[in-house]
Design a protein around this motif. Sequence first.
Motif, PDB file in Angstrom:
ATOM      1  N   GLN A 173       0.820  -1.206   0.000  1.00 44.91           N
ATOM      2  CA  GLN A 173       0.000   0.000   0.000  1.00 44.91           C
ATOM      3  C   GLN A 173       0.858   1.263   0.000  1.00 44.91           C
ATOM      4  OE1 GLN A 173      -2.786  -0.525   3.275  1.00 44.91           O
ATOM      5  NE2 GLN A 173      -4.230  -1.630   1.969  1.00 44.91           N
ATOM      6  N   LYS A 174       2.022   1.204   0.637  1.00 44.22           N
ATOM      7  CA  LYS A 174       2.921   2.367   0.599  1.00 44.22           C
ATOM      8  C   LYS A 174       3.386   2.637  -0.830  1.00 44.22           C
ATOM      9  CE  LYS A 174       6.101   1.308   3.589  1.00 44.22           C
ATOM     10  NZ  LYS A 174       7.333   1.446   4.409  1.00 44.22           N
ATOM     11  N   TYR A 175       3.609   1.588  -1.603  1.00 38.69           N
ATOM     12  CA  TYR A 175       4.151   1.757  -2.945  1.00 38.69           C
ATOM     13  C   TYR A 175       3.065   1.968  -3.997  1.00 38.69           C
ATOM     14  CZ  TYR A 175       7.260   1.198  -6.926  1.00 38.69           C
ATOM     15  OH  TYR A 175       7.979   1.426  -8.075  1.00 38.69           O
ATOM     16  N   TYR A 176       1.984   1.179  -3.920  1.00 39.18           N
ATOM     17  CA  TYR A 176       0.954   1.215  -4.963  1.00 39.18           C
ATOM     18  C   TYR A 176      -0.310   1.967  -4.546  1.00 39.18           C
ATOM     19  CZ  TYR A 176       3.718  -2.336  -7.365  1.00 39.18           C
ATOM     20  OH  TYR A 176       4.732  -3.013  -8.009  1.00 39.18           O
ATOM     21  N   GLY A 177      -0.393   2.397  -3.295  1.00 34.11           N
ATOM     22  CA  GLY A 177      -1.585   3.090  -2.827  1.00 34.11           C
ATOM     23  C   GLY A 177      -2.599   2.123  -2.239  1.00 34.11           C
ATOM     24  N   GLY A 178      -3.597   2.687  -1.600  1.00 31.16           N
ATOM     25  CA  GLY A 178      -4.640   1.880  -0.976  1.00 31.16           C
ATOM     26  C   GLY A 178      -4.531   1.909   0.532  1.00 31.16           C
ATOM     27  N   TYR A 179      -5.624   1.567   1.203  1.00 32.98           N
ATOM     28  CA  TYR A 179      -5.642   1.498   2.655  1.00 32.98           C
ATOM     29  C   TYR A 179      -6.804   0.626   3.108  1.00 32.98           C
ATOM     30  CZ  TYR A 179      -8.367   5.730   1.463  1.00 32.98           C
ATOM     31  OH  TYR A 179      -9.221   6.631   0.878  1.00 32.98           O
ATOM     32  N   GLY A 180      -6.821   0.312   4.392  1.00 31.90           N
ATOM     33  CA  GLY A 180      -7.849  -0.557   4.954  1.00 31.90           C
ATOM     34  C   GLY A 180      -7.347  -1.977   5.137  1.00 31.90           C
TER      35      GLY A 180
END
Length: 490
Positions: free
Chosen positions: A144-151
């Motif tokens: 998620q740090k590299y490609y985005g996103g959360y949860g």
Amino acid sequence: MKPIHTLLFLVAVGLLSAGLAFVTPSNGFDLGNGLNIKFASLKPDSSKSSKPIAKIEDLEAFLDELEVEIDSTAIKDSIKLADLERRKRLSRIQWANSDRSSMRKLFDELENVKAKKTKARIMHYGDSQIEGDRITSVIRNELQKYYGGYGPGLIPAVEAVPNASIIQSNSENWNRFTLYGRPDTNIKHNRYGPLCSFGTFTYPTDTNLVSVTDAWVQFGQSGMTYYNTKMYSKAYLFYGHATDSFTATAFADGVELATQKLGPTTSFNSINWNFETTPKELKFSFSAKKSPEFYAFSFESNSGVIVDNIGLRGSSGTLFKKLDSEQLRGFMSSQPIDLFILQFGGNTVPYIESAEKAFGYGKWFKSQILYLMKLNPNAAFIVIGPSDMATKINGEFTTYPYLETVRDVLKKAALESGAGYWDLYEVMGGKNSMISWVEAENPLAGKDYVHFNNKGTRKVSELFMKAFWYEKDLWESNKMHTKQDTLNAK
């Protein structure tokens, strides 16, 4: 009886026992009807090696060596260099005939996710080594740090083990049913959903329910997880087989968001809620005469990478074909999966007593991979094999006798199916390495000589991600060469 007589009696009994112990077979005397009598043997045990078990003297340095460049001038010992080359090769994800086409497709998709703000899903299935979001949490955070996103992704309606990434509480009237472990024999179907479990707030076999039952489940932010994992902008509820209408009400930080009345259904369904900011507390209340089946909640972002932690305590990974195929297909078509990580084998190792049983397990596991591949033809697959595990044999901890055989059959199953294989056993250090992980100055595993502690879990996660990023480096190198070949052709 005089003291001298007592002493002579005890000496005689001791000599008799010693004589019996010396002549008694190692497997004792069979008395029939399942009865057997044994004496401690005084004979030398030829099965017990006189050679002491070699331990890794400096475990942290041993593992850190995997970071050393092979061409480093600091490595002058040719034997050590050859060993390090072998270790680094085995610490990477292995593929049949070096065919990484599925990973190239995965990285293409992940780059689209990053550039176009689309969504990718990764499902990490495993046994108790990963439950509670162990290992998965680090993988999720890195991606998620590299490609985005959360949860945190998928969460069961009723948890078995507290999840470090989200705080969950339920009203006391919830029931939890699983396809793994010890399934409830009153459940005559296989509608367990993507988490291989479901929850209800009335017992499924109860009939003639006339009064309405209320239930609730609440989620809060955990202080033990990563920032990205705490956040979400969308919440899903996956449910099905509602024989009665029911109402669902959502509350964000005590404020009612919406109440929905949902009709009876026999299919797999979902409802969702959107949030401008992540609630500190999110509560769902339900009312019905008879509860529907609740398969999972999911807390996600609208784009980026979603990584699900699905710990199946006690499972050997041979249950996917037992799940209701239409229901599983319904979920996976609505939530396309880009990567499956299957981490199993540890629960099988203690019960394998012959190579034949291990080979049978490998064939059955291969059929599970192929089944999931059939349902998800565009997904990449990585199998993580068992870690080293130690048991006491003749009073000394040593690797389980057939662990390497189980490792071999899982690797064979993965490679023959077109999946990648990450050899956690070899990454740890191979045979008897768990002893060093447990007994190191800064231990990385628990005293059960099976499970990693928190520090060990993080180390395993980091080593896996190192292997994953190596795959990305190869993908980027291949893209660069392809681009250069195209320019040269012009």
